[in-house]
Design an enzyme around this catalytic site. Sequence first.
Site, mmCIF file in Angstrom:
data_model
loop_
_atom_site.group_PDB
_atom_site.id
_atom_site.type_symbol
_atom_site.label_atom_id
_atom_site.label_comp_id
_atom_site.label_asym_id
_atom_site.label_seq_id
_atom_site.Cartn_x
_atom_site.Cartn_y
_atom_site.Cartn_z
ATOM 1 N N LYS A 108 30.170 10.358 -16.753
ATOM 2 C CA LYS A 108 29.139 11.280 -16.290
ATOM 3 C C LYS A 108 27.964 10.430 -15.840
ATOM 4 O O LYS A 108 27.337 9.744 -16.637
ATOM 5 C CB LYS A 108 28.718 12.241 -17.403
ATOM 6 C CG LYS A 108 27.603 13.187 -16.982
ATOM 7 C CD LYS A 108 27.014 13.942 -18.157
ATOM 8 C CE LYS A 108 25.774 14.702 -17.718
ATOM 9 N NZ LYS A 108 25.036 15.278 -18.857
ATOM 10 N N GLY A 169 17.420 20.358 -21.579
ATOM 11 C CA GLY A 169 16.810 20.757 -22.842
ATOM 12 C C GLY A 169 15.843 21.921 -22.761
ATOM 13 O O GLY A 169 15.261 22.301 -23.776
ATOM 14 N N ALA A 195 23.074 21.304 -17.887
ATOM 15 C CA ALA A 195 21.663 21.337 -18.315
ATOM 16 C C ALA A 195 21.033 22.712 -18.132
ATOM 17 O O ALA A 195 21.296 23.412 -17.158
ATOM 18 C CB ALA A 195 20.820 20.294 -17.577
ATOM 19 N N GLY A 196 20.198 23.065 -19.109
ATOM 20 C CA GLY A 196 19.413 24.289 -19.031
ATOM 21 C C GLY A 196 19.963 25.473 -19.794
ATOM 22 O O GLY A 196 19.277 26.480 -19.956
ATOM 23 N N ASN A 217 24.417 20.483 -24.381
ATOM 24 C CA ASN A 217 24.182 19.754 -25.616
ATOM 25 C C ASN A 217 23.109 20.459 -26.449
ATOM 26 O O ASN A 217 23.383 21.018 -27.504
ATOM 27 C CB ASN A 217 23.774 18.315 -25.313
ATOM 28 C CG ASN A 217 23.655 17.435 -26.550
ATOM 29 O OD1 ASN A 217 23.582 16.225 -26.453
ATOM 30 N ND2 ASN A 217 23.634 18.001 -27.744
#
Length: 266
Positions: A108, A169, A195-196, A217
């Site tokens: 990634k 995040g 993300a988000g 994550n």
Amino acid sequence: MGKENEMPKVTDKLVIAGREFSSRLMVGTGKYADFQQMARAIEVSGAEIVTVAVRRVNISDRGKESLLDFIDPKKYTLLPNTAGCYTADDAVRTCRLAREAGLSDFVKLEVLGDEKTLFPDNEELLKAAKILISEGFTVLPYTSDDPIVCRKLEDLGCAAVMPLGAPIGSGLGIRNPYNIRIIMENVKVPVIVDAGVGTASDAAIAMELGCDGVLMNTGIAGAKDPVAMAEAMKLAVIAGRLAYKAGRIPKKLYATASSPIEGMVG
């Protein structure tokens, strides 16, 4: 319990660079309270691809406890990432280090623009992707939700594109679903929202749009109960994919009766 009460299953596979995956959820390994919690959350999520920041792995001394001790390489596909890299050169060196250490050449790629927004630096990203692909890496780039950049990444030979839904995040969900839809129309490789994602509904929306997968994550690790949230995200991705495959009804301004009005007693 009869079969009519069993949860429907999504049978179509996610295929990236010829590799097949049953789960369309990818998860990270950071921000957990400890490795045991991380391992439990990953297991419950049903994810098959687990991404690991190369900078967080003690490659020089594998004798010390590492998060890799809690990830079974026979069960999961490891996806090393270049989190914390701000130049193409730094990202390329990090990927080479991951391959030399035996982690993977399935990477990634992240090249960040600044520490405040963590938005990608697409100029450096394209430069790094070109080098890594020429060296035989399978590249999954984290990028902005820019259809033109995504098409350029595909043209370079990236195995997928991973546009952000919102800043890393932030938990804001998908801020621009229209750009995501345009990206899906413009590229043939898998589109993975990265993300988000803040909660299960965000993941479901990404899948309902037709995205091929979701990577997250903080949305799991930052929850009050990460293990429970991991299961919620698993179910959301399944539900969203099923809804996309089923085909939603068109949106209308006015009501449409759900019961027939013919034959009503006047």
